[in-house]
Design a protein around this motif. Structure first.
Motif, mmCIF file in Angstrom:
data_model
loop_
_atom_site.group_PDB
_atom_site.id
_atom_site.type_symbol
_atom_site.label_atom_id
_atom_site.label_comp_id
_atom_site.label_asym_id
_atom_site.label_seq_id
_atom_site.Cartn_x
_atom_site.Cartn_y
_atom_site.Cartn_z
ATOM 1 N N ASN A 93 0.871 -1.178 0.000
ATOM 2 C CA ASN A 93 0.000 0.000 0.000
ATOM 3 C C ASN A 93 0.906 1.225 0.000
ATOM 4 O O ASN A 93 1.758 1.356 0.879
ATOM 5 C CB ASN A 93 -0.885 -0.065 1.255
ATOM 6 C CG ASN A 93 -1.716 1.185 1.479
ATOM 7 O OD1 ASN A 93 -2.168 1.819 0.536
ATOM 8 N ND2 ASN A 93 -1.925 1.525 2.748
ATOM 9 N N MET A 94 0.750 2.113 -0.995
ATOM 10 C CA MET A 94 1.683 3.238 -1.057
ATOM 11 C C MET A 94 1.039 4.496 -1.621
ATOM 12 O O MET A 94 0.027 4.439 -2.328
ATOM 13 C CB MET A 94 2.903 2.874 -1.896
ATOM 14 C CG MET A 94 2.645 2.689 -3.378
ATOM 15 S SD MET A 94 4.165 2.336 -4.320
ATOM 16 C CE MET A 94 4.607 0.727 -3.664
ATOM 17 N N GLY A 95 1.656 5.636 -1.309
ATOM 18 C CA GLY A 95 1.218 6.902 -1.856
ATOM 19 C C GLY A 95 2.015 8.050 -1.281
ATOM 20 O O GLY A 95 2.615 7.945 -0.203
ATOM 21 N N TYR A 96 2.038 9.155 -2.027
ATOM 22 C CA TYR A 96 2.762 10.349 -1.602
ATOM 23 C C TYR A 96 1.828 11.551 -1.622
ATOM 24 O O TYR A 96 0.964 11.662 -2.497
ATOM 25 C CB TYR A 96 3.969 10.608 -2.526
ATOM 26 C CG TYR A 96 4.825 11.776 -2.101
ATOM 27 C CD1 TYR A 96 5.791 11.622 -1.106
ATOM 28 C CD2 TYR A 96 4.668 13.041 -2.671
ATOM 29 C CE1 TYR A 96 6.567 12.691 -0.689
ATOM 30 C CE2 TYR A 96 5.441 14.116 -2.261
ATOM 31 C CZ TYR A 96 6.391 13.933 -1.266
ATOM 32 O OH TYR A 96 7.165 14.987 -0.847
ATOM 33 N N SER A 97 2.011 12.469 -0.676
ATOM 34 C CA SER A 97 1.206 13.681 -0.558
ATOM 35 C C SER A 97 -0.250 13.298 -0.280
ATOM 36 O O SER A 97 -0.512 12.592 0.689
ATOM 37 C CB SER A 97 1.350 14.528 -1.825
ATOM 38 O OG SER A 97 0.800 15.809 -1.647
ATOM 39 N N GLY A 107 2.438 13.113 3.650
ATOM 40 C CA GLY A 107 0.986 13.150 3.722
ATOM 41 C C GLY A 107 0.436 14.079 4.790
ATOM 42 O O GLY A 107 1.008 14.194 5.884
ATOM 43 N N PRO A 108 -0.706 14.728 4.527
ATOM 44 C CA PRO A 108 -1.356 15.610 5.511
ATOM 45 C C PRO A 108 -2.251 14.821 6.467
ATOM 46 O O PRO A 108 -3.462 15.011 6.498
ATOM 47 C CB PRO A 108 -2.169 16.566 4.624
ATOM 48 C CG PRO A 108 -2.530 15.738 3.432
ATOM 49 C CD PRO A 108 -1.365 14.820 3.208
ATOM 50 N N TYR A 109 -1.652 13.952 7.266
ATOM 51 C CA TYR A 109 -2.424 13.056 8.135
ATOM 52 C C TYR A 109 -3.119 13.807 9.264
ATOM 53 O O TYR A 109 -4.197 13.426 9.701
ATOM 54 C CB TYR A 109 -1.500 11.990 8.740
ATOM 55 C CG TYR A 109 -0.467 11.473 7.784
ATOM 56 C CD1 TYR A 109 -0.841 10.722 6.671
ATOM 57 C CD2 TYR A 109 0.895 11.754 7.960
ATOM 58 C CE1 TYR A 109 0.114 10.255 5.775
ATOM 59 C CE2 TYR A 109 1.848 11.290 7.073
ATOM 60 C CZ TYR A 109 1.454 10.554 5.989
ATOM 61 O OH TYR A 109 2.393 10.107 5.096
ATOM 62 N N ASP A 110 -2.484 14.867 9.722
ATOM 63 C CA ASP A 110 -3.022 15.632 10.854
ATOM 64 C C ASP A 110 -3.695 16.896 10.335
ATOM 65 O O ASP A 110 -3.120 17.989 10.359
ATOM 66 C CB ASP A 110 -1.895 15.979 11.830
ATOM 67 C CG ASP A 110 -2.405 16.686 13.080
ATOM 68 O OD1 ASP A 110 -3.643 16.787 13.235
ATOM 69 O OD2 ASP A 110 -1.571 17.141 13.881
ATOM 70 N N MET A 111 -4.919 16.768 9.858
ATOM 71 C CA MET A 111 -5.619 17.919 9.292
ATOM 72 C C MET A 111 -5.876 18.991 10.343
ATOM 73 O O MET A 111 -5.886 20.183 10.049
ATOM 74 C CB MET A 111 -6.937 17.467 8.662
ATOM 75 C CG MET A 111 -6.757 16.607 7.429
ATOM 76 S SD MET A 111 -5.965 17.515 6.087
ATOM 77 C CE MET A 111 -7.246 18.691 5.677
ATOM 78 N N LEU A 113 5.171 18.278 10.697
ATOM 79 C CA LEU A 113 4.526 17.857 11.951
ATOM 80 C C LEU A 113 3.533 16.720 11.702
ATOM 81 O O LEU A 113 3.272 15.905 12.606
ATOM 82 C CB LEU A 113 3.829 19.045 12.623
ATOM 83 C CG LEU A 113 2.628 19.703 11.916
ATOM 84 C CD1 LEU A 113 1.314 19.013 12.247
ATOM 85 C CD2 LEU A 113 2.558 21.182 12.314
ATOM 86 N N CYS A 114 2.968 16.660 10.492
ATOM 87 C CA CYS A 114 2.000 15.595 10.192
ATOM 88 C C CYS A 114 2.629 14.216 10.320
ATOM 89 O O CYS A 114 2.044 13.301 10.920
ATOM 90 C CB CYS A 114 1.437 15.783 8.785
ATOM 91 S SG CYS A 114 0.341 17.192 8.617
ATOM 92 N N THR A 115 3.816 14.045 9.759
ATOM 93 C CA THR A 115 4.483 12.744 9.817
ATOM 94 C C THR A 115 5.027 12.469 11.210
ATOM 95 O O THR A 115 4.969 11.347 11.708
ATOM 96 C CB THR A 115 5.599 12.676 8.764
ATOM 97 O OG1 THR A 115 4.989 12.640 7.460
ATOM 98 C CG2 THR A 115 6.455 11.434 8.945
ATOM 99 N N ARG A 116 5.556 13.482 11.866
ATOM 100 C CA ARG A 116 6.066 13.284 13.232
ATOM 101 C C ARG A 116 4.948 12.794 14.161
ATOM 102 O O ARG A 116 5.134 11.846 14.943
ATOM 103 C CB ARG A 116 6.662 14.578 13.763
ATOM 104 C CG ARG A 116 8.000 14.952 13.133
ATOM 105 C CD ARG A 116 8.473 16.303 13.623
ATOM 106 N NE ARG A 116 9.778 16.647 13.079
ATOM 107 C CZ ARG A 116 10.194 17.876 12.871
ATOM 108 N NH1 ARG A 116 9.390 18.901 13.169
ATOM 109 N NH2 ARG A 116 11.386 18.132 12.378
ATOM 110 N N ARG A 117 3.794 13.418 14.056
ATOM 111 C CA ARG A 117 2.678 13.030 14.936
ATOM 112 C C ARG A 117 2.107 11.678 14.544
ATOM 113 O O ARG A 117 1.713 10.891 15.416
ATOM 114 C CB ARG A 117 1.600 14.114 14.901
ATOM 115 C CG ARG A 117 2.061 15.417 15.555
ATOM 116 C CD ARG A 117 1.019 16.521 15.451
ATOM 117 N NE ARG A 117 1.512 17.762 16.043
ATOM 118 C CZ ARG A 117 0.839 18.911 16.034
ATOM 119 N NH1 ARG A 117 -0.360 18.973 15.474
ATOM 120 N NH2 ARG A 117 1.355 19.996 16.582
ATOM 121 N N MET A 118 2.065 11.373 13.243
ATOM 122 C CA MET A 118 1.592 10.054 12.825
ATOM 123 C C MET A 118 2.552 8.962 13.300
ATOM 124 O O MET A 118 2.128 7.909 13.786
ATOM 125 C CB MET A 118 1.443 10.003 11.304
ATOM 126 C CG MET A 118 1.067 8.616 10.754
ATOM 127 S SD MET A 118 -0.489 7.960 11.426
ATOM 128 C CE MET A 118 -1.685 8.895 10.476
#
Length: 422
Positions: free
Chosen positions: A169-173, A204-208, A348-353
């Protein structure tokens, strides 16, 4: 050679007949894509399937693409497994997988590793291109991807294709956001039917919610089309009924339908049109691109929690965040990548994820780069995914010419492209 042509003609005839019999879940066309780099010949099978609409309930026909190496298509070889590929942000109707012949990095991975790639268009593209896209809505995009994967597996099975039991499973942005949303959906609802071995998510913008807070604090965006796309997606999926001037100001509000909804412009073109529409005082110099003050393009009520629409938007940003919302499967290995110099999606999105995944006992590996902007960093991300796929796969199961030498060539190619883009 004559026998091979006869086999291909027979297979294409079968696909056409299969489409007519099973219209709700069917292959609709077949394209052979030839690339000179590494002499890649790929076959793209565009297909349609049933998923859900923006309300998460109404049955809706969506579209996607199944991409494979030519030798797998002709059944000379079987595949090493399946890849769920989640595409990045696109604003062009021809930028989705069923229309785009230019999936270079992803196609190279598919070719060199002999995987079959399943890439859905997402709601708002392909067969639903006349609708606003459900941009960064994790529930809708993940459900569409999982339904598309299950449909692709059924189609491949009916056509007699064999592949190893490996699911990546993969993806960017935006694709990274969708990849983690897919991981969440599989872990919470499909763990009895799907087993993801590895998830690779970059930028990725995981932490909206974190992005919302960051935008309020800085009042600047270096990717001006992003928030209009987010608000457009929220307006569509939540059925808010907001008009352009309810969400935006100035030329963006006046040209919203053409710039954002028409899908006739690339994100670069939209960004340029927005920047050129504001006063010089509202342009914030940046590297590699200039930014725009949010107050110059967004209705202030949208970002003001004292207003009814402002409170609603804050709630919806929180709803579309992926942190702390599920129990990850500890058996899935997750690779998270981000550049600290990313001007589009804050690191920060990746750090928090990563912190969330680690706290929940998931096997997560992180990698950060310095000085690379958002777009060039994508090339590095996919080169590392290609390398990790070789390291993570039992060499005895790799078929034919998938060797470290080939991957080293691929790695050099990606690094070369990245240097040109920086």
């Amino acid at each position: 050679m004559h026998d091979m042509k006869k086999k291909i003609i027979a297979l294409l005839a079968f696909l056409a007949a299969f489409s007519a019999i099973n219209a709700q879940e069917s292959i609709v066309d077949t394209t052979i894509i030839h690339r000179t780099v590494m002499d890649m010949r790929l076959v793209r099978l565009n297909y349609v399937y049933t998923s859900v609409g923006p309300d998460g309930v109404t049955p809706t026909t969506l579209s996607g693409a199944i991409v494979m190496r030519y030798s797998i298509f002709t059944k000379e070889n079987h595949a090493n497994g399946l890849i769920i590929y989640n595409h990045p942000t696109t604003t062009l109707k021809y930028g989705c997988p069923s229309h785009d012949d230019d999936l270079d990095a992803e196609a190279a991975i598919c070719f060199t590793h002999k995987y079959i790639m399943v890439a859905v268009d997402n709601y708002g593209f392909g067969i639903t291109e006349d609708k606003p896209q459900a941009y960064l809505n994790p529930d809708i995009t993940a459900q569409g991807a999982v339904d598309g994967l299950l449909a692709a597996k059924r189609l491949l099975g009916r056509m007699g294709y064999y592949y190893e039991d490996r699911l990546l499973n993969m993806g960017y942005s935006q694709g990274g956001h969708t990849a983690m949303a897919v991981q969440r959906l599989v872990d919470t609802k499909y763990s009895d039917r799907l087993k993801i071995m590895h998830t690779y998510a970059g930028g990725g913008p995981y932490d909206m919610m974190g992005i919302y807070d960051e935008m309020k604090k800085t009042n600047v965006t270096y990717y001006p089309c992003a928030l209009p796309l987010i608000l457009s997606g929220i307006n569509e999926t939540e059925k808010l009924g907001l008009k352009p001037h309810d969400m935006f100001t100035g030329a963006l509000a006046d040209n919203y339908e053409e710039w954002i909804l028409s899908k006739e412009y690339s994100s670069t073109e939209i960004n340029d049109m927005i920047i050129n529409s504001v006063s010089k005082d509202d342009i914030v110099p940046g590297d590699p691109r200039d930014g725009v003050r949010l107050t110059a393009i967004i209705n202030p009520d949208i970002m003001d929690e004292r207003t009814p629409i402002g409170r609603k938007m804050k709630t919806l940003f929180k709803k579309n965040s992926l942190l702390g919302t599920w129990k990850p499967n500890p058996r899935t290995r997750v690779y998270l990548f981000h550049s600290r110099a990313d001007e589009v999606v804050p690191v920060l999105c990746t750090r928090r994820m990563a912190d969330f995944m680690a706290d929940e006992g998931a096997e997560v590996k992180t990698e950060y780069l310095n000085d690379w902007p958002h777009t060039p960093a994508a090339s590095y991300f996919f080169s590392q995914v290609a390398l990790q796929m070789v390291r993570d796969t039992n060499k005895a199961t790799l078929i034919e010419d998938v060797t470290d030498d080939v991957i080293n060539v691929l790695d050099s190619l990606f690094h070369g492209v990245s240097k040109l883009l920086r």
